[in-house]
Design a protein around this motif. Structure first.
Motif, PDB file in Angstrom:
ATOM      1  N   MET A 238       0.846  -1.198   0.000  1.00 38.94           N
ATOM      2  CA  MET A 238       0.000   0.000   0.000  1.00 38.94           C
ATOM      3  C   MET A 238       0.880   1.246   0.000  1.00 38.94           C
ATOM      4  SD  MET A 238      -2.802  -1.091   2.860  1.00 38.94           S
ATOM      5  CE  MET A 238      -3.818  -2.582   2.694  1.00 38.94           C
ATOM      6  N   ASP A 239       0.775   2.018  -1.093  1.00 40.57           N
ATOM      7  CA  ASP A 239       1.636   3.191  -1.242  1.00 40.57           C
ATOM      8  C   ASP A 239       0.888   4.458  -0.809  1.00 40.57           C
ATOM      9  OD1 ASP A 239       3.551   5.056  -1.913  1.00 40.57           O
ATOM     10  OD2 ASP A 239       3.988   4.166  -3.879  1.00 40.57           O
ATOM     11  N   GLU A 240       1.205   4.939   0.369  1.00 42.31           N
ATOM     12  CA  GLU A 240       0.645   6.176   0.936  1.00 42.31           C
ATOM     13  C   GLU A 240      -0.883   6.275   0.801  1.00 42.31           C
ATOM     14  OE1 GLU A 240       2.679   9.777   1.113  1.00 42.31           O
ATOM     15  OE2 GLU A 240       4.493   9.038   0.115  1.00 42.31           O
ATOM     16  N   PRO A 241      -1.604   5.326   1.389  1.00 45.40           N
ATOM     17  CA  PRO A 241      -3.070   5.368   1.265  1.00 45.40           C
ATOM     18  C   PRO A 241      -3.711   6.622   1.850  1.00 45.40           C
ATOM     19  CG  PRO A 241      -2.377   3.650   2.825  1.00 45.40           C
ATOM     20  CD  PRO A 241      -1.148   4.125   2.107  1.00 45.40           C
ATOM     21  N   SER A 242      -3.053   7.308   2.770  1.00 41.23           N
ATOM     22  CA  SER A 242      -3.680   8.492   3.370  1.00 41.23           C
ATOM     23  C   SER A 242      -3.398   9.770   2.586  1.00 41.23           C
ATOM     24  CB  SER A 242      -3.202   8.677   4.817  1.00 41.23           C
ATOM     25  OG  SER A 242      -1.964   9.362   4.856  1.00 41.23           O
ATOM     26  N   MET A 243      -2.598   9.659   1.528  1.00 42.81           N
ATOM     27  CA  MET A 243      -2.175  10.875   0.815  1.00 42.81           C
ATOM     28  C   MET A 243      -3.370  11.687   0.310  1.00 42.81           C
ATOM     29  SD  MET A 243       0.049  11.233  -2.648  1.00 42.81           S
ATOM     30  CE  MET A 243       1.701  10.836  -2.091  1.00 42.81           C
ATOM     31  N   GLY A 244      -3.370  12.968   0.641  1.00 40.56           N
ATOM     32  CA  GLY A 244      -4.383  13.881   0.115  1.00 40.56           C
ATOM     33  C   GLY A 244      -5.755  13.760   0.748  1.00 40.56           C
ATOM     34  N   LEU A 245      -5.899  12.934   1.786  1.00 38.66           N
ATOM     35  CA  LEU A 245      -7.219  12.761   2.397  1.00 38.66           C
ATOM     36  C   LEU A 245      -7.424  13.719   3.559  1.00 38.66           C
ATOM     37  CD1 LEU A 245      -7.558   8.868   2.517  1.00 38.66           C
ATOM     38  CD2 LEU A 245      -8.272  10.472   0.725  1.00 38.66           C
ATOM     39  N   ALA A 246      -8.685  14.099   3.772  1.00 39.66           N
ATOM     40  CA  ALA A 246      -9.027  14.921   4.931  1.00 39.66           C
ATOM     41  C   ALA A 246      -8.690  14.149   6.202  1.00 39.66           C
ATOM     42  CB  ALA A 246     -10.515  15.248   4.908  1.00 39.66           C
ATOM     43  N   PRO A 247      -8.159  14.838   7.215  1.00 41.49           N
ATOM     44  CA  PRO A 247      -7.761  14.161   8.455  1.00 41.49           C
ATOM     45  C   PRO A 247      -8.875  13.304   9.058  1.00 41.49           C
ATOM     46  CG  PRO A 247      -7.009  16.434   8.471  1.00 41.49           C
ATOM     47  CD  PRO A 247      -7.849  16.264   7.230  1.00 41.49           C
ATOM     48  N   SER A 248     -10.125  13.739   8.899  1.00 34.92           N
ATOM     49  CA  SER A 248     -11.231  12.991   9.498  1.00 34.92           C
ATOM     50  C   SER A 248     -11.432  11.629   8.841  1.00 34.92           C
ATOM     51  CB  SER A 248     -12.518  13.804   9.372  1.00 34.92           C
ATOM     52  OG  SER A 248     -12.776  14.082   8.016  1.00 34.92           O
ATOM     53  N   ILE A 249     -10.913  11.463   7.624  1.00 30.23           N
ATOM     54  CA  ILE A 249     -11.107  10.224   6.854  1.00 30.23           C
ATOM     55  C   ILE A 249      -9.915   9.289   6.982  1.00 30.23           C
ATOM     56  CG2 ILE A 249     -11.218   9.415   4.457  1.00 30.23           C
ATOM     57  CD1 ILE A 249     -13.829  10.443   5.710  1.00 30.23           C
ATOM     58  N   VAL A 250      -8.756   9.869   7.342  1.00 30.29           N
ATOM     59  CA  VAL A 250      -7.522   9.084   7.334  1.00 30.29           C
ATOM     60  C   VAL A 250      -7.635   7.860   8.236  1.00 30.29           C
ATOM     61  CG1 VAL A 250      -5.099   9.109   8.051  1.00 30.29           C
ATOM     62  CG2 VAL A 250      -6.013  10.973   6.658  1.00 30.29           C
ATOM     63  N   GLN A 251      -8.211   8.032   9.426  1.00 33.21           N
ATOM     64  CA  GLN A 251      -8.280   6.897  10.345  1.00 33.21           C
ATOM     65  C   GLN A 251      -9.178   5.787   9.807  1.00 33.21           C
ATOM     66  OE1 GLN A 251      -5.994   7.277  12.872  1.00 33.21           O
ATOM     67  NE2 GLN A 251      -6.187   5.048  12.831  1.00 33.21           N
ATOM     68  N   THR A 252     -10.253   6.171   9.107  1.00 28.45           N
ATOM     69  CA  THR A 252     -11.138   5.169   8.494  1.00 28.45           C
ATOM     70  C   THR A 252     -10.382   4.327   7.466  1.00 28.45           C
ATOM     71  OG1 THR A 252     -12.935   6.739   8.743  1.00 28.45           O
ATOM     72  CG2 THR A 252     -13.343   4.874   7.288  1.00 28.45           C
ATOM     73  N   VAL A 253      -9.557   5.009   6.678  1.00 25.18           N
ATOM     74  CA  VAL A 253      -8.773   4.297   5.669  1.00 25.18           C
ATOM     75  C   VAL A 253      -7.742   3.384   6.348  1.00 25.18           C
ATOM     76  CG1 VAL A 253      -7.022   4.652   3.889  1.00 25.18           C
ATOM     77  CG2 VAL A 253      -9.167   5.939   3.814  1.00 25.18           C
TER      78      VAL A 253
END
Ligand SMILES: Nc1ncnc2c1ncn2[C@@H]1O[C@H](COP(=O)(O)OP(=O)(O)O)[C@@H](O)[C@H]1O
Ligand SMILES: [Mg+2]
Length: 236
Positions: free
Chosen positions: A158-173
């Motif tokens: 998994m290559d940087e799955p949190s890149m560019g996401l809103a902080p509120s969504i990062v934990q869900t991912v």
């Protein structure tokens, strides 16, 4: 199931992007590699996935040497890359994107695999007729996970799955990545977002300018220590 990267070197001409990197991903675990921009994270994953061949070192899958094999051969051996930037097909529906991930399987197997992805990520089932490009960033990342799951991988890179996401969504991912590991997949994840990724990781390595400079278990990788190694960019 185990992926072992040993003493890997990846060069672009005179640029030594990956310098003697060794990493392990084991079934049911999340191995996290933290590193700033340009550290060599994508080059490492792309080589493990067969998109680059590297100069030297080994990529071992279940005891078999695979470095230099092409991406489709890696997928057949159960190793699949969820690329940086997700690379979903925006004009296609969610379900069409999933079908693309299962192109090698029979129609019945594809339908069953799609059903399993919807069970794991119900939001994709709710959106299955919608255009992928209309999904939120977090949903697009779930779709990228789902598409990779269609090939029944045993190792997911998994290559940087949190890149560019809103902080509120990062934990869900991140929770999505954790649930994939908990289903028995070996996850090797690279990230710049240390705080969110450390919460779900088991093993942690820090990569600095092409080399692994720190390795430990996530519980011991205090943000402070990671910050000291990575510098300010890691925690932005
Ligand atoms: N196709 C390429 N050609 C030349 N240099 C590259 C290429 N891709 C990456 N690099 C260089 O290799 C190094 C590592 O890049 P990369 O693996 O993308 O790092 P990361 O994913 O950690 O940001 C960087 O110095 C980058 O500029
Ligand atoms: Mg990268």
């Amino acid at each position: 199931m185990m992926l072992e990267i040993n003493d890997l070197e990846v060069h672009y001409g005179a640029v030594r992007a990956v310098r003697g990197v060794s990493l392990v991903a084991a079934a049911g675990r999340v191995a996290l590699v933290l590193g700033a921009n340009g550290a060599g994270k994508s080059s490492t994953l792309r080589t493990a996935a067969g998109f680059l061949h590297g100069e030297s070192g080994s990529i071992v899958v279940d005891g078999e040497e695979m470095r230099g094999k092409r991406a489709h051969a890696m997928v057949r051996r159960g190793v699949v890359l969820v690329p940086e930037g997700r690379k979903i097909f925006a004009p296609l529906t969610v379900e069409e994107n999933l079908r693309l991930g299962g192109y090698r399987a029979s129609r019945r197997d594809v339908s069953r695999a799609i059903g399993e992805v919807y069970e794991q990520f119900p939001i994709l089932g709710e959106r299955r007729k919608g255009m992928a490009g209309l999904l939120s960033g977090g949903e697009q990342q779930m779709l990228a996970f789902g598409r990779a799951l269609m090939s029944k991988p045993r190792v997911m890179l998994m290559d940087e799955p949190s890149m560019g996401l809103a902080p509120s969504i990062v934990q869900t991912v991140m929770d999505g990545a954790r649930s994939i590991a908990d289903s028995g997949v070996a996850v090797l994840m690279v990230e710049q977002n240390a705080e969110a990724a450390l919460r779900i990781a088991d093993d942690v390595s820090v990569m600095t300018r092409g080399s692994i400079t720190w390795t430990g278990v996530a519980a011991e990788a205090s943000l402070h220590a990671v910050h000291a190694v990575l510098g300010d960019t890691a925690l932005e």
